[in-house]
Design a protein around this motif. Structure first.
Motif, PDB file in Angstrom:
ATOM      1  N   LEU A 180      -7.364  -0.483  12.895  1.00  0.00           N
ATOM      2  CA  LEU A 180      -6.823  -1.381  11.867  1.00  0.00           C
ATOM      3  C   LEU A 180      -7.977  -2.211  11.316  1.00  0.00           C
ATOM      4  O   LEU A 180      -8.692  -2.868  12.070  1.00  0.00           O
ATOM      5  N   ILE A 181      -8.147  -2.174   9.997  1.00  0.00           N
ATOM      6  CA  ILE A 181      -9.187  -2.959   9.326  1.00  0.00           C
ATOM      7  C   ILE A 181      -8.515  -4.086   8.550  1.00  0.00           C
ATOM      8  O   ILE A 181      -7.569  -3.859   7.801  1.00  0.00           O
ATOM      9  N   ILE A 182      -9.012  -5.299   8.748  1.00  0.00           N
ATOM     10  CA  ILE A 182      -8.486  -6.481   8.055  1.00  0.00           C
ATOM     11  C   ILE A 182      -9.646  -7.141   7.314  1.00  0.00           C
ATOM     12  O   ILE A 182     -10.670  -7.442   7.921  1.00  0.00           O
ATOM     13  N   LYS A 183      -9.482  -7.351   6.021  1.00  0.00           N
ATOM     14  CA  LYS A 183     -10.549  -7.963   5.219  1.00  0.00           C
ATOM     15  C   LYS A 183      -9.986  -9.080   4.359  1.00  0.00           C
ATOM     16  O   LYS A 183      -8.945  -8.927   3.727  1.00  0.00           O
ATOM     17  N   ILE A 184     -10.698 -10.200   4.342  1.00  0.00           N
ATOM     18  CA  ILE A 184     -10.327 -11.340   3.502  1.00  0.00           C
ATOM     19  C   ILE A 184     -11.525 -11.728   2.649  1.00  0.00           C
ATOM     20  O   ILE A 184     -12.642 -11.870   3.171  1.00  0.00           O
ATOM     21  N   LEU A 185     -11.311 -11.881   1.359  1.00  0.00           N
ATOM     22  CA  LEU A 185     -12.372 -12.376   0.473  1.00  0.00           C
ATOM     23  C   LEU A 185     -11.751 -13.181  -0.646  1.00  0.00           C
ATOM     24  O   LEU A 185     -10.572 -13.036  -0.972  1.00  0.00           O
ATOM     25  N   ILE A 186     -12.561 -14.047  -1.224  1.00  0.00           N
ATOM     26  CA  ILE A 186     -12.116 -14.881  -2.350  1.00  0.00           C
ATOM     27  C   ILE A 186     -12.963 -14.552  -3.567  1.00  0.00           C
ATOM     28  O   ILE A 186     -14.198 -14.567  -3.501  1.00  0.00           O
ATOM     29  N   GLU A 187     -12.299 -14.239  -4.677  1.00  0.00           N
ATOM     30  CA  GLU A 187     -12.996 -13.953  -5.931  1.00  0.00           C
ATOM     31  C   GLU A 187     -12.078 -14.310  -7.089  1.00  0.00           C
ATOM     32  O   GLU A 187     -10.859 -14.147  -7.018  1.00  0.00           O
ATOM     33  N   ASP A 188     -12.680 -14.829  -8.148  1.00  0.00           N
ATOM     34  CA  ASP A 188     -11.937 -15.171  -9.367  1.00  0.00           C
ATOM     35  C   ASP A 188     -10.713 -16.045  -9.074  1.00  0.00           C
ATOM     36  O   ASP A 188      -9.605 -15.807  -9.572  1.00  0.00           O
ATOM     37  N   ASN A 189     -10.921 -17.091  -8.255  1.00  0.00           N
ATOM     38  CA  ASN A 189      -9.857 -18.048  -7.936  1.00  0.00           C
ATOM     39  C   ASN A 189      -8.631 -17.400  -7.300  1.00  0.00           C
ATOM     40  O   ASN A 189      -7.497 -17.847  -7.493  1.00  0.00           O
ATOM     41  N   ARG A 190      -8.845 -16.353  -6.556  1.00  0.00           N
ATOM     42  CA  ARG A 190      -7.746 -15.723  -5.821  1.00  0.00           C
ATOM     43  C   ARG A 190      -8.262 -15.222  -4.482  1.00  0.00           C
ATOM     44  O   ARG A 190      -9.434 -14.831  -4.352  1.00  0.00           O
ATOM     45  N   LEU A 191      -7.390 -15.267  -3.509  1.00  0.00           N
ATOM     46  CA  LEU A 191      -7.717 -14.746  -2.183  1.00  0.00           C
ATOM     47  C   LEU A 191      -7.107 -13.361  -2.049  1.00  0.00           C
ATOM     48  O   LEU A 191      -5.937 -13.138  -2.381  1.00  0.00           O
ATOM     49  N   LEU A 192      -7.902 -12.437  -1.552  1.00  0.00           N
ATOM     50  CA  LEU A 192      -7.438 -11.078  -1.308  1.00  0.00           C
ATOM     51  C   LEU A 192      -7.402 -10.835   0.197  1.00  0.00           C
ATOM     52  O   LEU A 192      -8.413 -10.979   0.883  1.00  0.00           O
ATOM     53  N   LEU A 193      -6.244 -10.501   0.704  1.00  0.00           N
ATOM     54  CA  LEU A 193      -6.088 -10.068   2.086  1.00  0.00           C
ATOM     55  C   LEU A 193      -5.741  -8.588   2.051  1.00  0.00           C
ATOM     56  O   LEU A 193      -4.707  -8.197   1.514  1.00  0.00           O
ATOM     57  N   MET A 194      -6.642  -7.769   2.607  1.00  0.00           N
ATOM     58  CA  MET A 194      -6.455  -6.324   2.561  1.00  0.00           C
ATOM     59  C   MET A 194      -6.485  -5.752   3.975  1.00  0.00           C
ATOM     60  O   MET A 194      -7.328  -6.138   4.786  1.00  0.00           O
ATOM     61  N   THR A 195      -5.560  -4.845   4.250  1.00  0.00           N
ATOM     62  CA  THR A 195      -5.526  -4.192   5.547  1.00  0.00           C
ATOM     63  C   THR A 195      -5.384  -2.687   5.353  1.00  0.00           C
ATOM     64  O   THR A 195      -4.807  -2.230   4.359  1.00  0.00           O
ATOM     65  N   ALA A 196      -5.905  -1.935   6.287  1.00  0.00           N
ATOM     66  CA  ALA A 196      -5.791  -0.478   6.245  1.00  0.00           C
ATOM     67  C   ALA A 196      -5.767   0.062   7.667  1.00  0.00           C
ATOM     68  O   ALA A 196      -6.502  -0.416   8.534  1.00  0.00           O
ATOM     69  N   ASP A 197      -4.899   1.034   7.916  1.00  0.00           N
ATOM     70  CA  ASP A 197      -4.858   1.673   9.233  1.00  0.00           C
ATOM     71  C   ASP A 197      -4.866   3.190   9.062  1.00  0.00           C
ATOM     72  O   ASP A 197      -4.696   3.709   7.965  1.00  0.00           O
ATOM     73  N   ASN A 198      -5.093   3.884  10.166  1.00  0.00           N
ATOM     74  CA  ASN A 198      -5.121   5.349  10.144  1.00  0.00           C
ATOM     75  C   ASN A 198      -3.877   5.923  10.807  1.00  0.00           C
ATOM     76  O   ASN A 198      -3.925   6.989  11.427  1.00  0.00           O
ATOM     77  N   GLY A 199      -2.753   5.212  10.657  1.00  0.00           N
ATOM     78  CA  GLY A 199      -1.511   5.637  11.287  1.00  0.00           C
ATOM     79  C   GLY A 199      -0.778   6.726  10.524  1.00  0.00           C
ATOM     80  O   GLY A 199      -1.314   7.347   9.595  1.00  0.00           O
ATOM     81  N   LYS A 200       0.485   6.907  10.893  1.00  0.00           N
ATOM     82  CA  LYS A 200       1.257   8.028  10.346  1.00  0.00           C
ATOM     83  C   LYS A 200       1.796   7.755   8.944  1.00  0.00           C
ATOM     84  O   LYS A 200       2.239   8.680   8.251  1.00  0.00           O
ATOM     85  N   GLY A 201       1.770   6.480   8.507  1.00  0.00           N
ATOM     86  CA  GLY A 201       2.210   6.161   7.154  1.00  0.00           C
ATOM     87  C   GLY A 201       3.723   6.280   6.978  1.00  0.00           C
ATOM     88  O   GLY A 201       4.452   6.697   7.875  1.00  0.00           O
ATOM     89  N   PHE A 202       4.204   5.907   5.793  1.00  0.00           N
ATOM     90  CA  PHE A 202       5.629   6.000   5.481  1.00  0.00           C
ATOM     91  C   PHE A 202       5.801   5.922   3.972  1.00  0.00           C
ATOM     92  O   PHE A 202       4.859   5.605   3.235  1.00  0.00           O
ATOM     93  N   ASP A 203       6.997   6.233   3.511  1.00  0.00           N
ATOM     94  CA  ASP A 203       7.319   6.153   2.081  1.00  0.00           C
ATOM     95  C   ASP A 203       7.740   4.717   1.783  1.00  0.00           C
ATOM     96  O   ASP A 203       8.886   4.329   2.014  1.00  0.00           O
ATOM     97  N   TYR A 204       6.815   3.916   1.258  1.00  0.00           N
ATOM     98  CA  TYR A 204       7.041   2.484   1.072  1.00  0.00           C
ATOM     99  C   TYR A 204       8.198   2.211   0.126  1.00  0.00           C
ATOM    100  O   TYR A 204       9.086   1.402   0.420  1.00  0.00           O
ATOM    101  N   PHE A 205       8.225   2.883  -1.018  1.00  0.00           N
ATOM    102  CA  PHE A 205       9.239   2.590  -2.025  1.00  0.00           C
ATOM    103  C   PHE A 205      10.626   3.040  -1.569  1.00  0.00           C
ATOM    104  O   PHE A 205      11.629   2.374  -1.850  1.00  0.00           O
ATOM    105  N   ALA A 206      10.689   4.165  -0.855  1.00  0.00           N
ATOM    106  CA  ALA A 206      11.978   4.603  -0.317  1.00  0.00           C
ATOM    107  C   ALA A 206      12.472   3.622   0.730  1.00  0.00           C
ATOM    108  O   ALA A 206      13.654   3.279   0.773  1.00  0.00           O
ATOM    109  N   LYS A 207      11.568   3.145   1.566  1.00  0.00           N
ATOM    110  CA  LYS A 207      11.929   2.172   2.592  1.00  0.00           C
ATOM    111  C   LYS A 207      12.404   0.872   1.955  1.00  0.00           C
ATOM    112  O   LYS A 207      13.382   0.271   2.391  1.00  0.00           O
TER     113      LYS A 207
END
Length: 248
Positions: A180-207
């Motif tokens: 699991l990768i977790i990244k936080i950065l601030i740019e252009d007056n906004r905070l970005l919290l981004m995460t990524a994993d190598n798991g099995k995934g899922f259908d986000y919109f269907a869920k």
């Protein structure tokens, strides 16, 4: 153009102007109503979150300040007993060990409810500690990247910390990932919290459409109450990526 036609067009212009004013009034009213509804919705969510966090803080304080010292006193009394029988001594030793385990578990539960590090040292340090302890407990390899100082309100820090916790638990429970990768950065007056994993995934919109779980609703609610946006990219067998954009 005769006088009758002039009167007709003048009246038509007046009617058009009146209709336009009425339409403009309704449009402005609808916009104001939507903004008010959105504001009330955010206030309701914030009130629910505040109530939840205050209750967590109270329980954590009770565990740390009351049950912890009480168990320590019980352990001290047990160890002070003068027992000569080897069997009884073994029982006392086991009881003392069990009390140590209970005290440690109480500390872990208290810290999960309201991490002292989050209050004392801020979001970045709290996530670092959480990632390290969770990695040792669950075996998930966590990489946390944050190279900037985060000067955020306590509300934002708590919400972002809870978002990170929720994603971590989802990764452990559902994704079956190893990284699991977790990244936080601030740019252009906004905070970005981004995460990524190598798991099995899922259908986000269907869920999201069929039956969003409590975890997804929590992520959406906490992003919404901060005035931010949540986006998710996930496909079966290809892992999951979350991105939160929060104004700062």
């Amino acid at each position: 153009m005769d006088t009758a036609e002039q009167i007709f067009y003048q009246r038509l212009q007046i009617i058009v102007a009146i209709v336009g004013i009425i339409l403009l009034y309704f449009v402005v009213t609808i916009i104001r109503y939507q903004r008010r509804s959105l504001r009330l919705h955010k206030e309701r969510i914030q009130a629910e979150i505040d109530t939840l966090e205050n209750e967590r803080k109270r329980i954590a304080s009770d565990l740390h300040d009351e049950l912890g010292p009480l168990l320590s006193a019980v352990k001290l009394q047990i160890n002070s007993l003068d027992i000569e029988d080897p069997g009884d001594q073994g029982v006392i030793q086991k009881s003392s060990t069990h009390i140590d385990t209970i005290i440690q578990k109480l500390r872990e539960i208290s810290n999960n409810l309201m991490p002292n590090t989050l209050i004392r040292k801020g979001l970045r340090k709290a996530i670092e500690e959480f990632a390290e302890s969770s990695q040792q407990t669950y075996g998930l390899q966590v990489k946390f990247i944050c190279e900037q100082e985060l000067h955020l309100s306590q509300h934002k820090q708590i919400n972002l910390y809870r978002i990170t916790q929720e994603i971590f638990h989802n990764t452990i429970k559902h994704a079956k990932a190893t990284i699991l990768i977790i990244k936080i950065l601030i740019e252009d007056n906004r905070l970005l919290l981004m995460t990524a994993d190598n798991g099995k995934g899922f259908d986000y919109f269907a869920k999201l459409k069929d039956n969003p779980g409590l975890g997804l609703r929590n992520l959406q609610s906490r992003a919404e109450v901060m005035g931010g946006e949540l986006s998710c990219q996930s496909d079966l067998g290809k892992g999951t990526m979350y991105t939160f954009e929060i104004p700062v």
